[in-house]
Design an enzyme around this catalytic site. Structure first.
Site, PDB file in Angstrom:
ATOM      1  N   SER A 110      -7.111  11.798  -2.853  1.00  0.00           N
ATOM      2  CA  SER A 110      -6.594  10.719  -3.701  1.00  0.00           C
ATOM      3  C   SER A 110      -6.979  10.932  -5.164  1.00  0.00           C
ATOM      4  O   SER A 110      -6.611  11.942  -5.760  1.00  0.00           O
ATOM      5  CB  SER A 110      -7.089   9.369  -3.161  1.00  0.00           C
ATOM      6  OG  SER A 110      -6.402   8.300  -3.764  1.00  0.00           O
ATOM      7  N   ASP A 216       2.545   6.986   2.942  1.00  0.00           N
ATOM      8  CA  ASP A 216       1.459   6.633   2.023  1.00  0.00           C
ATOM      9  C   ASP A 216       1.973   5.578   1.048  1.00  0.00           C
ATOM     10  O   ASP A 216       2.867   5.840   0.243  1.00  0.00           O
ATOM     11  CB  ASP A 216       1.005   7.878   1.261  1.00  0.00           C
ATOM     12  CG  ASP A 216      -0.261   7.656   0.454  1.00  0.00           C
ATOM     13  OD1 ASP A 216      -0.519   6.501   0.057  1.00  0.00           O
ATOM     14  OD2 ASP A 216      -0.996   8.635   0.214  1.00  0.00           O
ATOM     15  N   HIS A 246      -2.345   6.622   3.819  1.00  0.00           N
ATOM     16  CA  HIS A 246      -3.000   7.281   2.694  1.00  0.00           C
ATOM     17  C   HIS A 246      -4.167   8.180   3.099  1.00  0.00           C
ATOM     18  O   HIS A 246      -4.286   9.298   2.623  1.00  0.00           O
ATOM     19  CB  HIS A 246      -3.478   6.228   1.705  1.00  0.00           C
ATOM     20  CG  HIS A 246      -4.103   6.804   0.472  1.00  0.00           C
ATOM     21  ND1 HIS A 246      -3.453   7.723  -0.329  1.00  0.00           N
ATOM     22  CD2 HIS A 246      -5.324   6.604  -0.102  1.00  0.00           C
ATOM     23  CE1 HIS A 246      -4.240   8.055  -1.341  1.00  0.00           C
ATOM     24  NE2 HIS A 246      -5.372   7.408  -1.221  1.00  0.00           N
TER      25      HIS A 246
END
Length: 269
Positions: A110, A216, A246
């Site tokens: 991320s 996601d 995610h």
């Protein structure tokens, strides 16, 4: 698979003390991994990943970014991501000093994927391979939308957006080291600036794997894929997972994801 407990480590970063962890394999290590965590979380959430990597022979390092987890700093305030890349460099160099003969793989998730991508642009000589999991790359519409507001809306991350495994969301919601509040304007502006920097930073010259969940909702796959296409290494690889959200390392198909990661590592280590 028995859990390997971490050893606490300290790094003195640009703003002060950064606390982190090191996991040692059950036998002599054959490679190194440095984990780079995402926004609002901390390296302790990567025990499962560390277990898989250490049982594959890796010694694993990771620290909490400034303003995150147990590290110093105002909570989740990042004014310049280049400074977090500098902090990461201290950890990577420590790993090389402690294991000078081992190859090193950078694994970023991320926001950590954004940091890892930039690190790979800046310091390719220190890396054997890089893995980007659900990385913030390219275009992130949420950032653009938030910057239109005079006051940033108080919209924290929804635990249900992380994984189809409900236990993951429940553990996240209970975790006192996780930031459960909204994004802060300085951090949003820093995200926007670093996205531009990475987009314009040139193609990666280190073998890199881009991995992303197709469902996601935090970092939509289309914007990240666009960014990946701008920087992808000539020998890079992309894998996406249908219906995964995610946190693909914590998804219901986490074993498949880690198998893919390790298969890529074995090609280059």
């Amino acid at each position: 698979m028995p859990t390997i407990p971490p050893i606490d480590i300290e790094t003195h970063g640009h703003a002060g003390l950064l606390l982190g962890s090191m996991w040692e394999p059950p036998t002599a290590p054959t490679w190194m991994a440095v984990l780079v965590h995402g926004y609002g979380e901390h390296i302790g959430r990567y025990q499962w990943v560390a277990d898989r990597l250490t049982h594959d022979g890796a010694v694993v390092y990771g620290h909490d970014h400034v303003g995150h987890g147990r590290s110093v700093g105002e909570r989740v305030i990042v004014e310049d991501f280049e400074l977090l890349v500098d902090d990461l460099d201290l950890l990577v160099r420590r790993a090389h000093e402690e294991h000078p003969d081992l190859p090193l793989v950078l694994v970023g998730h991320s926001m950590g994927g954004l940091i890892a991508a930039r690190y790979t642009q800046r310091h390719p000589d220190l890396l054997t391979a890089t893995v980007l999991s659900g990385p913030v790359l390219g275009r992130w519409p949420q950032i653009t939308d938030l910057l239109q507001h005079e006051e940033i809306p108080d919209v924290p991350i929804s635990p249900s957006s992380l994984s189809r495994d409900e236990d993951v969301g429940e553990a996240y919601a209970r975790d006192e080291l996780v930031w459960h509040g909204p994004l802060q304007r300085p951090t949003i502006e820093a995200f926007a600036a670093e996205l531009t920097t990475v987009n314009e930073g040139g193609r990666l010259t280190v073998p890199t794997l881009w991995m992303h969940g197709e469902d996601d909702r935090l970092v939509p796959i289309d914007g990240s894929r666009y960014g990946w296409e701008q920087i992808a290494a000539s020998d890079g690889r992309a894998i996406s997972y249908p219906e995964a959200r995610h946190e693909i390392f914590h998804e219901t198909n986490r074993d498949e994801v880690l198998d893919d990661l390790l298969a890529f590592v074995h090609e280059h280590v």
